[in-house]
Design a protein around this motif. Structure first.
Motif, short mmCIF file in Angstrom:
data_model
loop_
_atom_site.label_atom_id
_atom_site.label_comp_id
_atom_site.label_asym_id
_atom_site.label_seq_id
_atom_site.Cartn_x
_atom_site.Cartn_y
_atom_site.Cartn_z
N ALA A 94 75.05 84.60 54.88
CA ALA A 94 75.08 84.31 56.31
C ALA A 94 73.69 83.98 56.84
O ALA A 94 73.52 83.07 57.66
N CYS A 98 72.83 80.34 58.52
CA CYS A 98 72.46 80.28 59.94
C CYS A 98 71.00 79.86 60.13
O CYS A 98 70.67 79.17 61.09
N THR A 163 65.79 85.77 58.03
CA THR A 163 65.97 85.55 59.48
C THR A 163 64.79 86.07 60.30
O THR A 163 64.86 86.08 61.53
N SER A 254 80.19 85.30 59.26
CA SER A 254 79.18 84.88 60.24
C SER A 254 79.76 83.93 61.27
O SER A 254 79.36 83.95 62.44
N SER A 259 76.89 84.11 64.25
CA SER A 259 75.52 84.58 64.10
C SER A 259 75.31 85.17 62.72
O SER A 259 76.27 85.39 61.97
N ALA A 260 74.06 85.44 62.39
CA ALA A 260 73.71 86.12 61.14
C ALA A 260 73.13 87.48 61.50
O ALA A 260 71.98 87.59 61.92
N ASP A 261 73.96 88.51 61.39
CA ASP A 261 73.55 89.88 61.67
C ASP A 261 73.41 90.61 60.33
O ASP A 261 74.38 91.11 59.78
N ILE A 265 76.94 92.46 58.82
CA ILE A 265 77.87 91.59 58.09
C ILE A 265 78.12 92.16 56.69
O ILE A 265 77.19 92.42 55.92
#
Length: 362
Positions: A94, A98, A163, A254, A259-261, A265
């Motif tokens: 993810a 992202c 990220t 995602s 989103s990319a958490d 995730i």
């Protein structure tokens, strides 16, 4: 009457001996519990072009788990161990996807790079994670759970590095579609990803010898080598496949939250995937496997989760109840229990045969 009774007994024995019997029974028990708690559990409504209902939600929310369970089934069957890093690999996938789509920005409303490029890169990185695990297990003969513990521990940290410690938001409608609904289609999109994965893997197993090779290596890798199979390569391939499917599940997860958490995730999904494999009637020690059993197990886990939430059980307490299920499954699969069960069945058959002889004599 005796012949009819014997035929009925044989039919019942064949049904109960089928490899999908117990998985279906477990699923039926969980669904029955849902119906008792929520009488309208099986009701499905249609509004604004979308299907709603508890059943739809269970099938939809289980999509990522189904994909993970397929990969976990291959790994378990071939190596006799489990890949506990799949949740972290989902987070890495993810993050890569992202981050490429956002071009490094925290939040975007338009793609900075092509979606196809981002997804391809995410899946490639996931395969590399699987290849890393496969190298440790297949080539260096490290215990699977110990080998995959590395990415289990470091994976989310890697995702945070990608990220830059932030949650990257992709506020683009096209991206959200993969985790919600395609316009004009009443069925949630993640269901198509899960169904497509199952169909594709089933076709591969049907038209190739991959399944036979995996089972052969899992049952006895030394014997597999003698007959000409490269056990190391087959184990390695299963981990690469598991990584690829974890990456796909990460993309779907995602897109659900656009989103990319990295912290959330795929969190704890590795345990659910292992439990799905066990519920599917697959021995965690490896060997023969049932892909459909694992798929049924995944839906059972999600239905169980829905049941526990309906009973007002908090998410922090869920692992306790799932652990109870794991204990029951492990006990039912233990050689001691299986032997006692076989002995009991044999004794019952002997008593039935003796009763029939007495009835015929009288």
């Amino acid at each position: 009457m005796n012949n009819k009774g014997a035929k009925g007994s044989d039919t019942l024995r064949r049904i109960s001996g089928h490899h999908l019997f117990l998985p279906i029974v477990f699923l039926a028990v969980v669904l029955l519990a849902n119906v008792i708690k929520t009488p309208d559990f099986f009701e499905v409504s249609y509004s604004n072009g979308i299907l709603y209902g508890y059943v739809v939600d269970v099938v939809n929310r289980a999509s990522e788990l189904v994909i993970l369970a397929i990969g976990m089934t291959f790994v378990t069957a071939a190596s006799g161990g489990q890949d506990i890093s799949v949740g972290a690999v989902m987070a890495v996938s993810a993050a890569v996807c992202c981050q490429i789509l956002s071009g490094g920005e925290v939040s975007i409303t338009a793609f900075q790079n092509p979606l196809l490029l981002a997804v391809a890169a995410a899946l490639l990185v996931s395969m590399l994670c699987g290849a890393f695990n496969g190298l440790l297990v297949a080539r260096l003969n490290i215990q699977p759970m110990v080998a995959t513990l590395i990415l289990f521990t470091a994976g989310r940290g890697i995702a945070q590095l990608i990220t830059r410690g932030q949650i990257t938001y992709i506020r683009v409608e096209e991206y959200k579609l993969y985790g919600s609904y395609i316009p004009g289609c009443p069925i949630p999109t993640p269901i198509f990803f899960a169904a497509g994965t199952v169909i594709l893997v089933m076709l591969v197993l049907k038209f190739t010898a991959l399944g036979l090779y995996v089972e052969s290596v899992g049952i006895n890798s030394s014997a597999a080598r003698i007959v000409g199979l490269n056990a190391t390569r087959i184990k390695f391939i299963t981990y690469v496949i598991c990584g690829l499917l974890a990456g796909l599940a990460g993309f779907v997860a995602s897109s659900r939250i656009y989103s990319a958490d990295a912290n959330n995730i795929g969190l704890n999904l590795e345990m659910d995937a292992i439990l799905a494999v066990a519920l599917g009637g697959n021995l965690l020690s490896g060997g023969k496997f049932s892909l459909m059993g694992s798929v049924i197990g995944a839906y059972t886990i999600q239905a169980l989760t829905t049941t526990l939430y309906a009973m007002m059980i908090s998410s922090d307490q869920l692992p306790v109840y799932k652990a109870i299920v794991v204990i029951l499954i492990v006990v039912l699969q233990s050689p001691v229990f299986q032997q006692k069960f076989r002995d009991l069945r044999a004794k019952l058959r002997q008593n039935t045969a003796a009763s029939r002889k007495e009835g015929a004599a009288s």
